[in-house]
Design a protein around this motif. Structure first.
Motif, PDB file in Angstrom:
ATOM      1  N   GLU A   1       0.840  -1.197   0.000  1.00 53.74           N
ATOM      2  CA  GLU A   1       0.000   0.000   0.000  1.00 53.74           C
ATOM      3  C   GLU A   1       0.876   1.248   0.000  1.00 53.74           C
ATOM      4  OE1 GLU A   1      -2.798  -0.308   3.220  1.00 53.74           O
ATOM      5  OE2 GLU A   1      -4.101  -1.613   2.030  1.00 53.74           O
ATOM      6  N   LYS A   2       0.571   2.144  -0.925  1.00 53.35           N
ATOM      7  CA  LYS A   2       1.293   3.410  -1.049  1.00 53.35           C
ATOM      8  C   LYS A   2       0.283   4.518  -1.298  1.00 53.35           C
ATOM      9  CE  LYS A   2       5.734   1.969  -1.516  1.00 53.35           C
ATOM     10  NZ  LYS A   2       6.867   2.448  -0.792  1.00 53.35           N
ATOM     11  N   SER A   3       0.561   5.669  -0.741  1.00 55.05           N
ATOM     12  CA  SER A   3      -0.273   6.839  -1.029  1.00 55.05           C
ATOM     13  C   SER A   3       0.175   7.432  -2.364  1.00 55.05           C
ATOM     14  CB  SER A   3      -0.115   7.890   0.075  1.00 55.05           C
ATOM     15  OG  SER A   3       1.181   8.452   0.030  1.00 55.05           O
ATOM     16  N   ALA A   4      -0.672   8.267  -2.940  1.00 59.32           N
ATOM     17  CA  ALA A   4      -0.300   8.951  -4.183  1.00 59.32           C
ATOM     18  C   ALA A   4       0.971   9.771  -3.976  1.00 59.32           C
ATOM     19  CB  ALA A   4      -1.451   9.834  -4.654  1.00 59.32           C
ATOM     20  N   LYS A   5       1.106  10.400  -2.829  1.00 63.78           N
ATOM     21  CA  LYS A   5       2.311  11.201  -2.522  1.00 63.78           C
ATOM     22  C   LYS A   5       3.551  10.308  -2.491  1.00 63.78           C
ATOM     23  CE  LYS A   5       4.718  14.682  -0.472  1.00 63.78           C
ATOM     24  NZ  LYS A   5       6.081  14.329  -0.756  1.00 63.78           N
ATOM     25  N   GLN A   6       3.449   9.119  -1.909  1.00 59.26           N
ATOM     26  CA  GLN A   6       4.593   8.196  -1.875  1.00 59.26           C
ATOM     27  C   GLN A   6       4.978   7.745  -3.284  1.00 59.26           C
ATOM     28  OE1 GLN A   6       2.719   5.484   0.970  1.00 59.26           O
ATOM     29  NE2 GLN A   6       4.460   5.774   2.350  1.00 59.26           N
TER      30      GLN A   6
ATOM     31  N   LYS B   1       4.352   9.460  -6.087  1.00 56.48           N
ATOM     32  CA  LYS B   1       4.915  10.668  -6.710  1.00 56.48           C
ATOM     33  C   LYS B   1       6.386  10.813  -6.313  1.00 56.48           C
ATOM     34  CE  LYS B   1       4.446  15.736  -6.596  1.00 56.48           C
ATOM     35  NZ  LYS B   1       5.677  16.138  -5.927  1.00 56.48           N
ATOM     36  N   ASP B   2       6.675  10.676  -5.033  1.00 59.47           N
ATOM     37  CA  ASP B   2       8.052  10.796  -4.549  1.00 59.47           C
ATOM     38  C   ASP B   2       8.955   9.743  -5.184  1.00 59.47           C
ATOM     39  OD1 ASP B   2       7.236  12.910  -2.944  1.00 59.47           O
ATOM     40  OD2 ASP B   2       7.224  11.732  -1.090  1.00 59.47           O
ATOM     41  N   ARG B   3       8.442   8.534  -5.382  1.00 59.21           N
ATOM     42  CA  ARG B   3       9.222   7.441  -5.985  1.00 59.21           C
ATOM     43  C   ARG B   3       9.544   7.766  -7.444  1.00 59.21           C
ATOM     44  NH1 ARG B   3      12.927   4.188  -4.878  1.00 59.21           N
ATOM     45  NH2 ARG B   3      12.089   4.720  -2.863  1.00 59.21           N
ATOM     46  N   ILE B   4       8.553   8.245  -8.214  1.00 56.02           N
ATOM     47  CA  ILE B   4       8.789   8.595  -9.622  1.00 56.02           C
ATOM     48  C   ILE B   4       9.796   9.740  -9.708  1.00 56.02           C
ATOM     49  CG2 ILE B   4       7.725   9.528 -11.715  1.00 56.02           C
ATOM     50  CD1 ILE B   4       5.129   8.037 -10.868  1.00 56.02           C
ATOM     51  N   GLU B   5       9.665  10.741  -8.846  1.00 53.72           N
ATOM     52  CA  GLU B   5      10.628  11.848  -8.831  1.00 53.72           C
ATOM     53  C   GLU B   5      12.022  11.339  -8.475  1.00 53.72           C
ATOM     54  OE1 GLU B   5       9.055  14.843  -6.203  1.00 53.72           O
ATOM     55  OE2 GLU B   5       7.682  15.598  -7.736  1.00 53.72           O
ATOM     56  N   PHE B   6      12.128  10.441  -7.513  1.00 47.15           N
ATOM     57  CA  PHE B   6      13.415   9.852  -7.139  1.00 47.15           C
ATOM     58  C   PHE B   6      14.073   9.210  -8.357  1.00 47.15           C
ATOM     59  CE2 PHE B   6      15.685   5.937  -6.001  1.00 47.15           C
ATOM     60  CZ  PHE B   6      16.719   6.450  -5.235  1.00 47.15           C
ATOM     61  N   TRP B   7      13.289   8.449  -9.135  1.00 49.50           N
ATOM     62  CA  TRP B   7      13.846   7.808 -10.343  1.00 49.50           C
ATOM     63  C   TRP B   7      14.356   8.850 -11.324  1.00 49.50           C
ATOM     64  CZ3 TRP B   7       8.855   4.451 -10.720  1.00 49.50           C
ATOM     65  CH2 TRP B   7       8.947   3.377  -9.824  1.00 49.50           C
TER      66      TRP B   7
END
Length: 167
Positions: A6-11, A13-19
């Motif tokens: 389970e991940k929130s939309a913010k989590q 978003k942060d993962r895609i930005e990290f990549w």
């Protein structure tokens, strides 16, 4: 069957930005919204609003990345899907349907001169493979922006396969 994380939309978003930051080896502060592949939140507000009208966002969905094809054509990565927008249409590939990128098709700029996809300033058909085997081709930039899109968003299959979006 795999257990979904389970991940929130913010989590997500942060993962895609990290990549994105990892691929370009730059911090967020080095992006200004003028890059061909950039953060949605750095676009001018008018363009953000115009694109949001076409994204068909769910209540807890966030636009994250934008690949600028032209002044009127974009590919937006949200926390749930790819969305290709041009003046006449909108096409969506949900991450739950996405298997992987198929890469660029070969292309020729003119009959005598073949340009490879590592050259900036050109465009080529780029394949996105769905789980059902269908390949959708979208025109994207070649060179650094295209390979950035390829490398960063190839990981979006993880979002569709491993993550469950929570509110």
């Amino acid at each position: 069957m795999e257990n979904l994380i389970e991940k929130s939309a913010k989590q997500i978003k942060d993962r895609i930005e990290f990549w994105l930051f990892k691929y370009f080896n730059k911090p967020k502060a080095d992006f200004n919204g003028n890059e061909v592949l950039t953060l949605f939140e750095l676009l001018n507000v008018e363009l953000q609003n115009d694109l949001k009208k076409r994204l068909n966002l769910d209540r807890n969905e966030i636009p994250v990345l934008v690949l600028k094809i032209s002044e009127s054509e974009f590919i937006v990565n949200t926390t749930k899907k790819f969305v290709r927008i041009d003046p006449d249409s909108t096409e969506i590939i949900d991450y739950a349907e996405f298997e992987r990128h198929n890469g660029y098709k070969s292309f020729v700029v003119d009959k005598e001169k073949k340009i490879i996809t590592k050259h900036d300033g050109h465009f080529a058909e780029f394949g996105l493979r769905k789980l059902n085997g269908e390949i959708i081709y979208w025109k994207i930039p070649t060179g650094v922006p295209g390979f950035g899109f390829w490398n960063v968003t190839n990981k979006c299959e993880l979002i569709g396969r491993k993550f469950k979006l929570i509110e």
